[in-house]
Write an enzyme that holds these catalytic residues in place. Structure first.
Site, mmCIF file in Angstrom:
data_model
loop_
_atom_site.group_PDB
_atom_site.id
_atom_site.type_symbol
_atom_site.label_atom_id
_atom_site.label_comp_id
_atom_site.label_asym_id
_atom_site.label_seq_id
_atom_site.Cartn_x
_atom_site.Cartn_y
_atom_site.Cartn_z
ATOM 1 C CG ASP A 267 42.702 36.890 40.548
ATOM 2 O OD1 ASP A 267 43.333 36.595 40.235
ATOM 3 O OD2 ASP A 267 42.272 37.766 41.582
ATOM 4 C CE1 TYR A 268 39.516 44.411 43.491
ATOM 5 C CE2 TYR A 268 40.148 43.118 45.407
ATOM 6 C CZ TYR A 268 39.649 44.262 44.852
ATOM 7 O OH TYR A 268 39.474 45.413 45.685
#
Ligand code: GLC
Length: 742
Positions: A267-268
């Protein structure tokens, strides 16, 4: 390209080019005229050189045919081997046509409806240039304080999660990814992100492996079996190790046990966050931990770009892993046909004709109506007769902001409003007053300042509030019935939107209390992204229609339903708590040794609220009245090769036609580990004509009785069971049967 050509391409790549494929950044840098924007925009913290920027393998947050082509052209113009970029986006409930938020879609209990919504969304976004969609989110979600329950397609139930995960992955991917309208599905978030402690986003997750396998793993497993091309790891730690660097999770469970061959993306910024978690000591370790655990793409951190090369030069093992990751990435690009056509399914002509077309908008409205849940309808006050004078009151009556927080690409100006639609249908039979704002300015400031928005001060806000209520009272006095449209602000729901108070805001409750003094029928249309605390306002309302954030066609869908042109059929996929103190509350709980049944002290209960949820899982009313009788099992004993057929008689005792979701639950009365009081095992959504009687059948087989035992084996054990059938998880008929494991 043939596989061997992919291998030849891989062999031509330098280590820098290979590592570049494993890096994902926001793509606007390729649109910027200012070549130094690399060093100043959101990318500045990644410390990437321009050379590294032009080696990345994929971008996120770029969509729109013209923009995608421009980025691809700019990137390829500087690419030595002409390996096209992948374009990945969060189109979690529609691109230009915003569909209801995923939790709402799950309340349709209609896989065909979910398939259709997903296919329209996939077509719109793929002709607009998206190759990969960060969807579906299948995290089992039990805690209404967590803002991301709005994204959970299966809510609190593992079976719904499995069924919907399978449905959506197949709808996105079809038979071939290069077919127009198809795209790769990136299923998220691996793993158990929905179990964040206290419902606080990004918080700790800690559970037994048995609990994980029983409740949280099934939906991810179903997505993998359905052929998902990509999985995204979650921000949380799982049992002490961040998911993003959790070797047991990625290598043992996802790769070896479930046989996942696709791409694992972080994820980011999550690879870098393993340092903040206190797991990786520094950036080099973060790179080593992530590549060793099996992260193929590092989303928006500079860790791989800046540290993986040195690790490869020191350790052949790591270079081998890099080669494996790059081969997976090139393979996906090849499946998408990008080597033959770097623009993929991007199609500017089709974009103009297909997107937001009237046929799909009409379909979207019908599909949206399947997601509404009728929670209360005292004395059948709904549907409203057109002869009535209706006071439309509330901040969501004349408001286009009825799409969810992830609907950033949809054109809200196309949404229409409840006020417009009612006026079209009923002219001056409807009168309107806003009544209140969604939130007081101080609340809005709290929410928006976190996004860097300036603090706004409203002079004499409380006086203005009183004036709005006074005006609403005047309007309501002229009407026969009050239709309220209230709820959460859409920025209170979604990522980083955990709340410790899930009641309606004070100013909205004040409006309800004042209007209640008029003793007129009052109907609430509820806009929200999570179960809301309704216990204090429910007694003052004659009807409650849960519409979540219904998207582009929401206003029309709601108006038609309120006026009886459509009949609600949705059922809750998350229990509504009595109040926030009861979170997490869910139907498939264990019995405890002292289940609360009477008002006795030493039982598992709260002193101040009932133990059961306020509205249970699987609950939802209709304008029809469905009567369940004659539960019949054709046998009361079965072995592992037999089934038991369950039959139920259902009568629609009304003049309305409509759908009912009939649900089959099973309880294993005792086991080698304790078993939940109920588990959903099957459901059917059936249409009933007025006064129609149907006999609905379910088959119970051994697989429905399996569970993870203390040795972590998936087993069905001999013993006593109960079968329950009903229109929700509480109002059920029951019978017993025995399973003998021979
Ligand atoms: C966000 C979310 C994830 C999303 C990703 C890309 O932080 O956690 O669900 O897909 O970043 O926007």
């Amino acid at each position: 390209m043939k596989h061997k050509e992919i291998l030849e391409l891989l062999n031509k790549m330098t280590i820098e080019e290979k590592i570049g494929q494993m890096v994902q950044i926001t793509g606007d840098v390729f649109l910027s005229e200012d070549t130094n924007s690399v060093l100043t925009g959101p990318l500045k913290n990644l410390h990437l050189s321009k050379e590294k920027i032009y080696h990345v393998g994929s971008v996120l947050n770029i969509i729109g045919a013209e923009k995608v082509k421009k980025v691809q052209d700019e990137y390829l113009s500087k690419s030595r081997l002409k390996i096209p970029l992948l374009f990945m986006d969060d189109i979690i409930n529609g691109y230009k046509i915003a569909f209801p938020i995923p939790i709402a879609q799950g309340c349709s209990w209609n896989t065909k409806a979910i398939k259709e919504m997903t296919e329209i969304s996939s077509m719109e976004s793929s002709i607009a240039g998206a190759n990969v969609n960060f969807s579906p989110m299948v995290d089992l979600s039990r805690d209404a304080r967590w803002g991301r329950v709005m994204e959970s397609i299966g809510g609190e139930d593992p079976l719904l999660g499995e069924i919907y995960a399978r449905t959506m992955v197949k709808a996105y991917q079809g038979k071939n990814l290069f077919e127009v309208g198809k795209m790769a599905s990136c299923v998220k978030h691996i793993a158990a992100y929905g179990a964040v402690e206290a419902g606080r986003d990004y918080n700790t997750v800690d559970m037994s492996e048995r609990e994980f396998r029983q409740y949280y793993l099934p939906a991810y497993k179903a997505a993998i079996e359905a052929g998902a091309e990509m999985l995204m790891t979650s921000f949380n730690i799982l049992n002490g190790i961040p998911s993003t660097v959790n070797k047991w999770l990625i290598q043992e469970v996802i790769r070896k046990e479930l046989g996942f061959k696709g791409i694992v993306i972080s994820d980011y910024g999550a690879v870098e966050e393993t340092i903040t978690h206190g797991y990786s000591a520094n950036e080099t370790e973060a790179a080593k931990n992530a590549i060793t655990a099996g992260i193929d793409i590092d989303m928006m951190s500079g860790i791989y770009a800046n540290h993986l090369k040195d690790l490869c030069l020191q350790n052949q093992e790591i270079e081998n892993k890099v080669n494996e990751s790059v081969l997976r990435i090139l393979t996906l690009k090849n499946k998408l046909g990008l080597f033959e056509n770097p623009y993929g399914n991007t199609n500017e002509e089709k974009e103009k004709t297909y997107i937001m077309n009237p046929i799909n908008l009409e379909k979207a409205k019908k599909l949206t109506q399947e997601t509404f849940v009728l929670l209360k309808n005292k004395n059948h006050v709904l549907p409203l007769q057109k002869s009535k004078k209706i006071a439309l009151i509330g901040p969501y009556i004349d408001n286009i902001g009825i799409t969810g927080s992830w609907s950033m690409f949809s054109d809200r100006t196309k949404n229409g409003t409840i006020l417009d639609i009612f006026k079209e249908k009923m002219g001056n039979q409807v009168i309107y007053a806003k009544g209140c704002e969604i939130l007081r300015q101080e609340e809005i400031n709290k929410i928006l300042s976190a996004d860097g928005s300036p603090i706004v001060h409203v002079e004499n806000e409380r006086q203005k509030e009183q004036d709005m209520i006074a005006s609403a009272m005047q309007t309501a006095k002229k009407a026969d019935v009050i239709l309220l449209a209230l709820g959460e602000h859409y920025k209170q729901s979604g990522e980083a939107c955990s709340r410790s108070n899930i009641a309606l805001p004070e100013n909205q409750i004040q409006l309800i209390n004042e209007l209640y003094t008029l003793s007129k029928p009052m109907i609430l249309i509820l806009f929200n992204g999570r179960p809301i605390e309704l216990n204090t306002i429910e007694p003052k309302l004659d009807a409650i229609l849960e519409v979540w954030f219904p998207g582009t066609t929401g206003a029309k869908a709601i108006t038609e339903m309120i006026l009886g042109e459509e009949n609600p059929s949705g059922k809750l996929t998350m229990s509504f708590p009595q109040n926030v103190g009861q979170c997490p509350v869910y139907y498939n709980h264990y019995n405890t040794g002292r289940p609360h049944h009477d008002n006795l002290r030493y039982l598992s209960r709260y002193q101040d609220i009932p133990t059961e949820s306020f509205y249970p899982f699987g609950y939802g009313l209709s304008y029809c009245d469905f009567k369940y009788t004659e539960l019949y099992l054709n046998n009361h004993k079965m072995n592992k090769n037999e089934t038991i057929t369950v039959t139920i008689k259902i009568e629609n005792q009304s003049d309305y036609a409509g759908y009912e979701v009939i649900q089959l639950y099973i309880q294993d009365l005792y086991g080698s580990v304790v078993r939940p009081v109920k588990e959903l095992k099957a459901f059917k959504k059936e249409y009933f004509k007025p006064h129609e009687i149907k006999y609905i059948h379910f088959n119970i087989d051994m697989h429905m009785l399996k569970f993870w035992n203390e040795k972590l084996e998936l087993v069905a054990e001999s013993g006593e069971f109960k079968a329950f059938v009903g229109g929700d998880s509480v109002n059920v008929l029951e019978d017993r049967f025995e399973f003998v494991d021979n």
